[in-house]
Scaffold this motif. Structure first.
Motif, mmCIF file in Angstrom:
data_model
loop_
_atom_site.group_PDB
_atom_site.id
_atom_site.type_symbol
_atom_site.label_atom_id
_atom_site.label_comp_id
_atom_site.label_asym_id
_atom_site.label_seq_id
_atom_site.Cartn_x
_atom_site.Cartn_y
_atom_site.Cartn_z
ATOM 1 N N GLY A 29 0.825 -1.194 0.000
ATOM 2 C CA GLY A 29 0.000 0.000 0.000
ATOM 3 C C GLY A 29 0.857 1.242 0.000
ATOM 4 O O GLY A 29 2.089 1.177 -0.044
ATOM 5 N N ASP A 30 0.184 2.371 0.065
ATOM 6 C CA ASP A 30 0.869 3.658 0.014
ATOM 7 C C ASP A 30 0.961 4.328 1.381
ATOM 8 O O ASP A 30 1.281 5.499 1.485
ATOM 9 C CB ASP A 30 0.178 4.588 -0.980
ATOM 10 C CG ASP A 30 -1.260 4.924 -0.584
ATOM 11 O OD1 ASP A 30 -1.701 4.545 0.528
ATOM 12 O OD2 ASP A 30 -1.954 5.568 -1.386
ATOM 13 N N ASN A 33 -3.691 3.497 2.018
ATOM 14 C CA ASN A 33 -4.604 2.527 1.417
ATOM 15 C C ASN A 33 -3.842 1.325 0.881
ATOM 16 O O ASN A 33 -2.770 1.480 0.289
ATOM 17 C CB ASN A 33 -5.382 3.179 0.265
ATOM 18 C CG ASN A 33 -6.263 4.293 0.750
ATOM 19 O OD1 ASN A 33 -7.207 4.057 1.489
ATOM 20 N ND2 ASN A 33 -5.966 5.514 0.347
ATOM 21 N N PRO A 34 -4.416 0.123 1.035
ATOM 22 C CA PRO A 34 -3.764 -1.081 0.525
ATOM 23 C C PRO A 34 -3.934 -1.187 -0.985
ATOM 24 O O PRO A 34 -4.841 -0.588 -1.569
ATOM 25 C CB PRO A 34 -4.509 -2.205 1.239
ATOM 26 C CG PRO A 34 -5.876 -1.650 1.435
ATOM 27 C CD PRO A 34 -5.683 -0.179 1.713
ATOM 28 N N GLN A 35 -3.058 -1.978 -1.584
ATOM 29 C CA GLN A 35 -3.174 -2.222 -3.015
ATOM 30 C C GLN A 35 -2.404 -3.478 -3.394
ATOM 31 O O GLN A 35 -1.483 -3.881 -2.700
ATOM 32 C CB GLN A 35 -2.643 -1.036 -3.824
ATOM 33 C CG GLN A 35 -1.157 -0.786 -3.609
ATOM 34 C CD GLN A 35 -0.717 0.563 -4.133
ATOM 35 O OE1 GLN A 35 -1.450 1.544 -4.036
ATOM 36 N NE2 GLN A 35 0.479 0.619 -4.689
ATOM 37 N N ARG A 77 -7.096 -1.401 -6.044
ATOM 38 C CA ARG A 77 -7.209 -0.625 -4.808
ATOM 39 C C ARG A 77 -8.686 -0.441 -4.492
ATOM 40 O O ARG A 77 -9.537 -0.674 -5.335
ATOM 41 C CB ARG A 77 -6.577 0.764 -4.986
ATOM 42 C CG ARG A 77 -5.119 0.758 -5.234
ATOM 43 C CD ARG A 77 -4.605 2.168 -5.365
ATOM 44 N NE ARG A 77 -4.919 2.647 -6.706
ATOM 45 C CZ ARG A 77 -4.157 3.443 -7.423
ATOM 46 N NH1 ARG A 77 -3.047 3.887 -6.936
ATOM 47 N NH2 ARG A 77 -4.502 3.809 -8.624
ATOM 48 N N MET A 108 -0.606 -7.053 4.788
ATOM 49 C CA MET A 108 -1.395 -5.991 4.168
ATOM 50 C C MET A 108 -2.723 -5.837 4.902
ATOM 51 O O MET A 108 -3.141 -4.726 5.223
ATOM 52 C CB MET A 108 -1.628 -6.303 2.688
ATOM 53 C CG MET A 108 -2.434 -5.251 1.947
ATOM 54 S SD MET A 108 -2.670 -5.647 0.192
ATOM 55 C CE MET A 108 -3.739 -7.086 0.303
ATOM 56 N N TYR A 112 -3.615 -2.465 7.160
ATOM 57 C CA TYR A 112 -4.747 -1.660 6.697
ATOM 58 C C TYR A 112 -6.069 -2.226 7.218
ATOM 59 O O TYR A 112 -7.067 -2.259 6.513
ATOM 60 C CB TYR A 112 -4.746 -1.596 5.164
ATOM 61 C CG TYR A 112 -3.503 -0.937 4.611
ATOM 62 C CD1 TYR A 112 -3.378 0.444 4.602
ATOM 63 C CD2 TYR A 112 -2.446 -1.703 4.130
ATOM 64 C CE1 TYR A 112 -2.241 1.049 4.106
ATOM 65 C CE2 TYR A 112 -1.299 -1.105 3.633
ATOM 66 C CZ TYR A 112 -1.205 0.268 3.622
ATOM 67 O OH TYR A 112 -0.067 0.873 3.136
#
Length: 121
Positions: A29-30, A33-35, A77, A108, A112
């Protein structure tokens, strides 16, 4: 709930997605937010178009040309991650299949947790 426009995947397609994510996927994530991110050479364009078609709420970026490397980047996302992609592969990406990827997904989800709590039923 998954987007109504999202096609159902066959078992083979589900396995293909899981395999690509095992080999090339990044689970992170950033910071907010996870991705899930998948970055591969442009020669895999058909695969990226397939992913974008199967997961219409995901995003496909590129092609990029950076330092002589030409690649696409696919990202899941938000709802695309929580409702579309993870439910398809999480049951496959287990400790028995790939402990490293299973740990990355757990990390993750833990990092998050507030995000994922919004999508729990």
């Amino acid at each position: 709930m998954a987007d109504a426009a999202q096609p159902q995947l066959t078992d083979v397609e589900r396995g293909l997605l899981a395999g690509v994510l095992i080999g090339e996927g990044h689970f992170g994530g950033d910071g907010k937010n996870p991705q899930i991110t998948l970055r591969m050479h442009v020669r895999h364009e058909a695969l990226f178009l397939w992913l974008a078609n199967r997961f219409p709420r995901s995003r496909l970026y590129g092609p990029y040309n950076h330092s002589g490397r030409r690649y696409y980047q696919w990202m899941a996302r938000g709802p695309a991650l929580a409702e579309d992609v993870l439910p398809v592969v999480e049951g496959v990406l287990t400790e028995d299949i790939d402990a490293h990827v299973a740990a990355r997904i757990r990390e993750m989800r833990d990092r998050y947790a507030d995000f994922f709590a919004r999508y729990e039923r």
